[in-house]
Design a protein around this motif. Structure first.
Motif, PDB file in Angstrom:
ATOM      1  N   VAL A  59       0.817  -1.223   0.000  1.00 25.14           N
ATOM      2  CA  VAL A  59       0.000   0.000   0.000  1.00 25.14           C
ATOM      3  C   VAL A  59       0.847   1.267   0.000  1.00 25.14           C
ATOM      4  O   VAL A  59       0.383   2.327  -0.442  1.00 25.14           O
ATOM      5  N   ALA A  60       2.086   1.193   0.507  1.00 21.39           N
ATOM      6  CA  ALA A  60       2.923   2.389   0.596  1.00 21.39           C
ATOM      7  C   ALA A  60       3.626   2.719  -0.723  1.00 21.39           C
ATOM      8  O   ALA A  60       4.181   3.807  -0.882  1.00 21.39           O
TER       9      ALA A  60
ATOM     10  N   ALA B 146       5.191   0.412  -7.959  1.00 22.05           N
ATOM     11  CA  ALA B 146       4.514  -0.884  -8.042  1.00 22.05           C
ATOM     12  C   ALA B 146       4.732  -1.519  -9.414  1.00 22.05           C
ATOM     13  O   ALA B 146       4.995  -2.720  -9.523  1.00 22.05           O
ATOM     14  N   VAL B 147       4.648  -0.704 -10.463  1.00 22.59           N
ATOM     15  CA  VAL B 147       4.803  -1.221 -11.826  1.00 22.59           C
ATOM     16  C   VAL B 147       6.245  -1.659 -12.084  1.00 22.59           C
ATOM     17  O   VAL B 147       6.498  -2.639 -12.789  1.00 22.59           O
ATOM     18  N   LEU B 148       7.192  -0.936 -11.495  1.00 21.43           N
ATOM     19  CA  LEU B 148       8.613  -1.224 -11.726  1.00 21.43           C
ATOM     20  C   LEU B 148       9.215  -2.148 -10.670  1.00 21.43           C
ATOM     21  O   LEU B 148      10.427  -2.344 -10.625  1.00 21.43           O
ATOM     22  N   ASP B 149       8.366  -2.714  -9.818  1.00 19.81           N
ATOM     23  CA  ASP B 149       8.829  -3.612  -8.759  1.00 19.81           C
ATOM     24  C   ASP B 149       9.247  -4.947  -9.369  1.00 19.81           C
ATOM     25  O   ASP B 149       8.420  -5.815  -9.656  1.00 19.81           O
TER      26      ASP B 149
ATOM     27  N   VAL C 249      -0.509   3.394  -3.909  1.00 22.44           N
ATOM     28  CA  VAL C 249      -1.374   2.274  -4.282  1.00 22.44           C
ATOM     29  C   VAL C 249      -2.496   2.098  -3.268  1.00 22.44           C
ATOM     30  O   VAL C 249      -3.615   1.727  -3.624  1.00 22.44           O
ATOM     31  N   GLY C 250      -2.202   2.373  -1.997  1.00 23.40           N
ATOM     32  CA  GLY C 250      -3.212   2.237  -0.953  1.00 23.40           C
ATOM     33  C   GLY C 250      -4.404   3.167  -1.138  1.00 23.40           C
ATOM     34  O   GLY C 250      -5.467   2.938  -0.546  1.00 23.40           O
ATOM     35  N   GLU C 251      -4.244   4.216  -1.956  1.00 26.94           N
ATOM     36  CA  GLU C 251      -5.336   5.168  -2.195  1.00 26.94           C
ATOM     37  C   GLU C 251      -6.194   4.788  -3.404  1.00 26.94           C
ATOM     38  O   GLU C 251      -7.204   5.432  -3.680  1.00 26.94           O
TER      39      GLU C 251
ATOM     40  N   GLY D 238     -10.634  -1.318  -8.899  1.00 22.81           N
ATOM     41  CA  GLY D 238     -10.512  -1.258 -10.353  1.00 22.81           C
ATOM     42  C   GLY D 238      -9.205  -0.621 -10.799  1.00 22.81           C
ATOM     43  O   GLY D 238      -8.572  -1.068 -11.761  1.00 22.81           O
ATOM     44  N   GLN D 239      -8.774   0.429 -10.092  1.00 24.73           N
ATOM     45  CA  GLN D 239      -7.504   1.082 -10.430  1.00 24.73           C
ATOM     46  C   GLN D 239      -6.319   0.164 -10.163  1.00 24.73           C
ATOM     47  O   GLN D 239      -5.357   0.124 -10.928  1.00 24.73           O
ATOM     48  N   LYS D 240      -6.397  -0.598  -9.061  1.00 26.03           N
ATOM     49  CA  LYS D 240      -5.329  -1.563  -8.769  1.00 26.03           C
ATOM     50  C   LYS D 240      -5.237  -2.616  -9.865  1.00 26.03           C
ATOM     51  O   LYS D 240      -4.144  -3.048 -10.239  1.00 26.03           O
TER      52      LYS D 240
END
Length: 624
Positions: free
Chosen positions: A79-80, A86-89, A153-155, A159-161
């Motif tokens: 979430v942080a 997140a995409v580049l993780d 990401v936590g916000e 659907g966005q996730k």
């Protein structure tokens, strides 16, 4: 080349068998759709293929050096993390490098150490062509409707996730990708972009999706889970429907033949003396196989949507000068409309333009900022919400329905019990006494739909009804809705569903007037293309020549922009060479129409790239 092999795979949960000893393979470039009724084990099979679940028996073998990526229905992120993080993780060097560069870039204005480190990162970005990769990442996020790359990401909504997860999956460029309902939560523009992207991609794909246009355009093989086995169809969705029907007819014919043979063999078994038993063992063994075939259950549980529609008076529902916004964000303003009997309306628009808000105002669950909604006295609304249903914990399926009605009236005036109606709705007597918590996501959605219909509405609102429903249920739902006599409003990203059922559209565009368009979704898209084609191309004006005046306040180029400026001249020279070569090919007298079309398309792209890079070169030159 074979990427993945499945050999004699079986999986059960208690007494519930999902599949038994199934085998198949996925080859390089193959695009496979996995279909079957809700609860048949599609999502479970995908998880086993991805190594996230274990089979009871059998094995899954992934070829050496084949990169596999899995995207489930609900991707999980920290979430942080920001969207970009997140995409580049990844543990791969290139996404890790771009992630480090972006982090340093943000810190460089205040942290001297970060500013020192960025020089070495820029050098490495040059070596690995990181600038191009970074641009692709942001382009894919943009196409999927994600514009704020620094948002946590936590916000994000569910659907966005899902869209962030899809972007991450595509950016990783796997050899084989496993997708579970990839079009859920995407708006229509994003679905059409994804459809084109996947159909042109070289990736091998296996996916579960209910979107029939998507299946038609992307897949070249369909695997059906049915009767705990798999059946393969080498073709798209139309071919699958044709061959599935033929298969079921053939199975029924074979069953009838087996029945006749079984009766004859049964008579022989009963007549035979015990002394002959050992001599005819082969025939007894064959008799057992015939018996099994003759008694196999080929009866299809058919979902029969049949409920009485309440009589509707002269006044249905009226909206007068309705406005709604949240803070500074205005969704729609001063909207008036009078709904008529038997109206069949579709609602389209990008995510966040106010479609669900509009429905909540219609049903009285949300009050408008201004204006009035007036419902007719005989109007009874049924509202199937997009949100996943929440049932009371510990309830059984039949108890959920009985809370609404013990007896349901059908369209012919006859009545049936809640249990009988559940049976018509594809819930077996055994399943009716199972706990709702044990149902699959699709089965819960089917139960939610049933709960809406047993109230006998004459004004039916369906918000994303196709999400999580299997293809068989969808076809039956369409048949019911095509005969529904009441007022019907549908919000859906399923183009096939919309095309079949609606007669006109409300088109939502954030902050603008709601447009009433006469026609279904495909007609609307064609109209949009015509509007776009009829727009005159903007004239390219030569920038006025001006003497350069030294401006101490003018922004200076960053290091990255300097490197970009230096590389643009070389890129423009290379593009000009390619343009010249293509012009020579086109003028060579080649007769192959396909080649000429291909060269023409390539020339068009090169000319567009030249225009874009020349514009950027002029822009950067002003900063020197």
């Amino acid at each position: 080349m074979n990427y993945l092999s499945v050999d004699k795979l079986s999986k059960s949960y208690g007494a519930r068998v999902l599949f038994q000893e199934i085998s198949f393979g996925i080859d390089q470039g193959q695009k496979v759709a996995l279909v079957g009724v809700n609860g048949s084990g599609k999502s479970t099979l995908l998880k086993i293929l991805a190594g996230l679940d274990a089979p009871d028996s059998g094995e899954v073998v992934l070829a050496n050096d084949v990169k596999l990526t899995y995207l489930g229905q609900q991707p999980d992120f920290e979430v942080a993390q920001t969207v970009l993080e997140a995409v580049l993780d990844s543990t791969d060097e290139l996404p890790l490098l771009v992630k480090q560069y972006e982090e340093c870039l943000l810190k460089s204005e205040t942290d001297p150490k970060a500013a020192d480190k960025i020089t070495s990162l820029i050098s490495r970005m040059d070596e690995l062509d990181g600038w191009n990769y970074e641009g692709q990442v942001k382009e894919i996020l943009g196409k999927l409707g994600i514009s704020d790359f620094q948002q946590k990401v936590g916000e994000l909504s569910g659907g966005q996730k899902k869209r962030v997860g899809l972007a991450k999956t595509l950016i990783e460029k796997p050899d084989l990708v496993i997708l579970d309902e990839p079009t859920n939560h995407l708006d229509l523009d994003a679905i059409e972009w994804l459809e084109e992207y996947l159909s042109q991609s070289q990736m091998a794909i296996i996916m579960v999706t209910h979107d029939r246009y998507f299946l038609e355009s992307v897949t070249n093989e369909i695997i059906e889970l049915d009767q705990h086995q798999i059946f393969k169809y080498s073709g798209n969705y139309s071919y699958f429907l044709e061959k599935k029907s033929e298969r079921e007819e053939q199975q029924q014919s074979e069953k009838e033949k087996a029945k006749n043979l079984y009766n004859k063999e049964l008579e022989w078994i009963r007549r035979q003396p015990k002394a002959r038993g050992t001599k005819a063992k082969y025939r007894i063994d064959a008799f057992k196989e015939v018996k099994e075939k003759a008694h196999q259950n080929l009866e299809k549980q058919k979902l029969e949507l049949d409920v009485k529609t309440r009589r509707q008076g002269g006044k249905v529902l009226e909206m007068e000068a309705v406005s709604k916004g949240f803070g500074e964000k205005q969704l729609f303003e001063n909207f008036s409309y009078t709904f008529k009997k038997g109206e069949r309306l579709g609602i389209v628009g990008k995510n966040g333009t106010g479609k669900s808000t509009f429905l909540n105002i219609l049903t009285g669950q949300l009050q408008p900022d201004a204006g009035e909604v007036s419902k007719g006295e005989t109007t009874v609304m049924g509202y199937y919400k997009q949100k996943e249903p929440e049932f009371k914990p510990g309830m059984k399926v039949i108890e959920v329905v009985q809370e609404i009605a013990e007896v349901i009236t059908l369209s012919d005036g006859k009545t049936v019990t809640a249990s009988r109606f559940l049976t018509l709705f594809n819930f077996s007597p055994k399943a009716q006494y199972d706990y709702v918590d044990n149902l699959s996501g699709g089965e819960k959605r089917r139960l939610q739909l049933l709960c809406v219909l047993v109230q006998n509405p004459n004004f039916l609102i369906l918000d994303e009804p196709t999400n999580d429903l299997d293809l068989i249920t969808l076809r039956t739902l369409e048949d019911f809705l095509s005969q529904f006599q009441g007022c019907l409003i549908i919000v859906s990203h399923d183009r096939y569903f919309m095309d079949r059922l609606v007669e006109h559209l409300f088109v939502f565009d954030e902050g603008k007037e709601i447009k009433d368009f006469a026609g279904n979704y495909s007609i609307y898209r064609e109209w949009l293309k015509q509007q776009e084609a009829s727009k005159p191309e903007p004239k390219k004006e030569e920038p006025p020549k001006q003497e350069k005046v030294k401006d101490d306040n003018k922004r200076k180029m960053s290091y990255k922009e300097k490197r970009e400026f230096e590389s643009l001249e070389g890129e423009l020279e290379e593009l000009s060479k390619k343009k010249k070569e293509l012009m020579e090919r086109l003028n060579s007298g080649e007769q192959d129409h396909n080649l000429l079309m291909e060269w023409g398309e390539e020339l068009k792209k090169i000319e567009e790239a030249i225009d874009e890079k020349e514009l950027r070169w002029l822009e950067l030159s002003e900063m020197e």
